[in-house]
Motif scaffolding. Structure first.
Motif, short mmCIF file in Angstrom:
data_model
loop_
_atom_site.label_atom_id
_atom_site.label_comp_id
_atom_site.label_asym_id
_atom_site.label_seq_id
_atom_site.Cartn_x
_atom_site.Cartn_y
_atom_site.Cartn_z
N TRP A 115 11.52 19.01 2.11
CA TRP A 115 10.36 18.21 2.49
C TRP A 115 10.24 18.10 4.01
O TRP A 115 9.14 18.06 4.55
N MET A 116 11.36 18.06 4.70
CA MET A 116 11.33 17.92 6.16
C MET A 116 10.85 19.19 6.85
O MET A 116 10.50 19.14 8.03
N THR A 117 10.80 20.31 6.16
CA THR A 117 10.34 21.55 6.79
C THR A 117 8.83 21.67 6.82
O THR A 117 8.29 22.53 7.52
N ARG A 118 8.13 20.83 6.09
CA ARG A 118 6.67 20.89 6.04
C ARG A 118 6.08 19.66 6.73
O ARG A 118 6.49 18.53 6.45
N PRO A 119 5.09 19.84 7.59
CA PRO A 119 4.53 18.70 8.31
C PRO A 119 3.97 17.61 7.40
O PRO A 119 4.18 16.42 7.67
N ASP A 120 3.27 17.97 6.33
CA ASP A 120 2.64 16.94 5.48
C ASP A 120 3.69 16.09 4.75
O ASP A 120 3.56 14.86 4.69
N THR A 121 4.73 16.70 4.22
CA THR A 121 5.75 15.92 3.51
C THR A 121 6.70 15.22 4.49
O THR A 121 7.17 14.12 4.22
N ARG A 122 6.94 15.85 5.64
CA ARG A 122 7.75 15.20 6.69
C ARG A 122 7.04 13.93 7.17
O ARG A 122 7.68 12.90 7.40
N ASP A 123 5.72 13.98 7.31
CA ASP A 123 4.97 12.80 7.76
C ASP A 123 5.10 11.63 6.80
O ASP A 123 5.12 10.47 7.23
N VAL A 124 5.20 11.91 5.51
CA VAL A 124 5.40 10.83 4.53
C VAL A 124 6.75 10.17 4.78
O VAL A 124 6.87 8.94 4.80
N ILE A 125 7.78 10.98 4.98
CA ILE A 125 9.14 10.46 5.18
C ILE A 125 9.25 9.67 6.48
O ILE A 125 9.92 8.63 6.53
N THR A 158 0.84 -1.19 0.00
CA THR A 158 0.00 0.00 0.00
C THR A 158 0.88 1.24 0.00
O THR A 158 1.83 1.34 0.79
N VAL A 159 0.58 2.18 -0.89
CA VAL A 159 1.29 3.45 -0.91
C VAL A 159 0.79 4.29 0.26
O VAL A 159 -0.40 4.53 0.40
N LEU A 160 1.72 4.72 1.10
CA LEU A 160 1.38 5.52 2.28
C LEU A 160 1.45 7.02 2.00
O LEU A 160 0.79 7.80 2.67
N GLY A 161 2.24 7.40 1.01
CA GLY A 161 2.35 8.81 0.68
C GLY A 161 3.30 9.06 -0.46
O GLY A 161 4.11 8.20 -0.83
N GLU A 162 3.17 10.25 -1.02
CA GLU A 162 4.01 10.67 -2.13
C GLU A 162 4.45 12.11 -1.88
O GLU A 162 3.64 12.96 -1.52
N ASN A 163 5.74 12.38 -2.07
CA ASN A 163 6.28 13.74 -2.03
C ASN A 163 6.75 14.09 -3.42
O ASN A 163 7.36 13.24 -4.10
#
Length: 183
Positions: free
Chosen positions: A133-143, A113-118
């Motif tokens: 990506w690490m500076t933004r909560p939504d993209t950090r959450d994917v990582i 299952t794909v959990l996220g995409e940045n």
């Protein structure tokens, strides 16, 4: 006429001094240094993917999440989308055919299952992109999603230097409908 020995010493000295001279960066109209174009050699794709993997796994370890492994199917889905974003000339999560990250991963044969995409449209290198990506909560959450087990990372660089990045994180087939029994 300069004797050969003196000529050799003078040449060596001039060469040594030239190594000490630092080239001044070119400045833009605002007085700031102009950026240096980061040009990616396609032969370096694997090296770049592993550099991103190492960086992401360090960040995940700091967040208490297990490490990811590179996944060929997610890499293929990411590469397809990076190229498609360049064709569309816009960074967004939908393909020109209306596909989602989940659709593209399934088409590439990913069984998890794909959990996220940045995604990113930038002139920056891979580690600068991960840092952004690490500076933004939504993209950090994917990582840093602790359910993640697989990573797909790819890029497409335009002739003028713009780079389109796509990162996919998947669960490795440990959760979700992709693993539901059939029949």
């Amino acid at each position: 006429m300069i004797p050969r020995r003196q000529f050799l010493f003078a040449s060596a000295g001039a060469l040594a001094l030239s190594a000490c001279i630092r080239a001044e960066p070119q400045l833009g109209p605002d007085g700031q240094p102009l950026p240096v174009l980061y040009r990616i050699d396609p032969a370096d794709t694997a090296r770049i993917q592993f550099r991103v993997l190492d960086s992401v796994n360090s960040l995940r370890a700091a967040a208490g999440a297990p490490p990811l492994a590179l996944n060929a199917e997610l890499n293929a889905a990411a590469a397809t989308h990076a190229r498609d974003m360049a064709v569309q000339n816009r960074p967004w999560h939908f393909g020109s055919d209306g596909s989602s990250p989940i659709d593209r991963a399934q088409r590439a044969g990913y069984r998890g299952t794909v959990l996220g995409e940045n995604i990113s449209e930038t002139y920056e290198a891979e580690l600068e992109t991960v840092a952004a990506w690490m500076t933004r909560p939504d993209t950090r959450d994917v990582i840093t999603d602790p359910r993640g087990r697989d990573l797909g990372i790819a890029f497409y660089q335009e002739e003028a230097g713009k780079i389109w990045w796509t990162m996919l994180v998947g669960d490795g087939g440990t959760t979700g409908p992709a693993n539901a029994p059939t029949g």
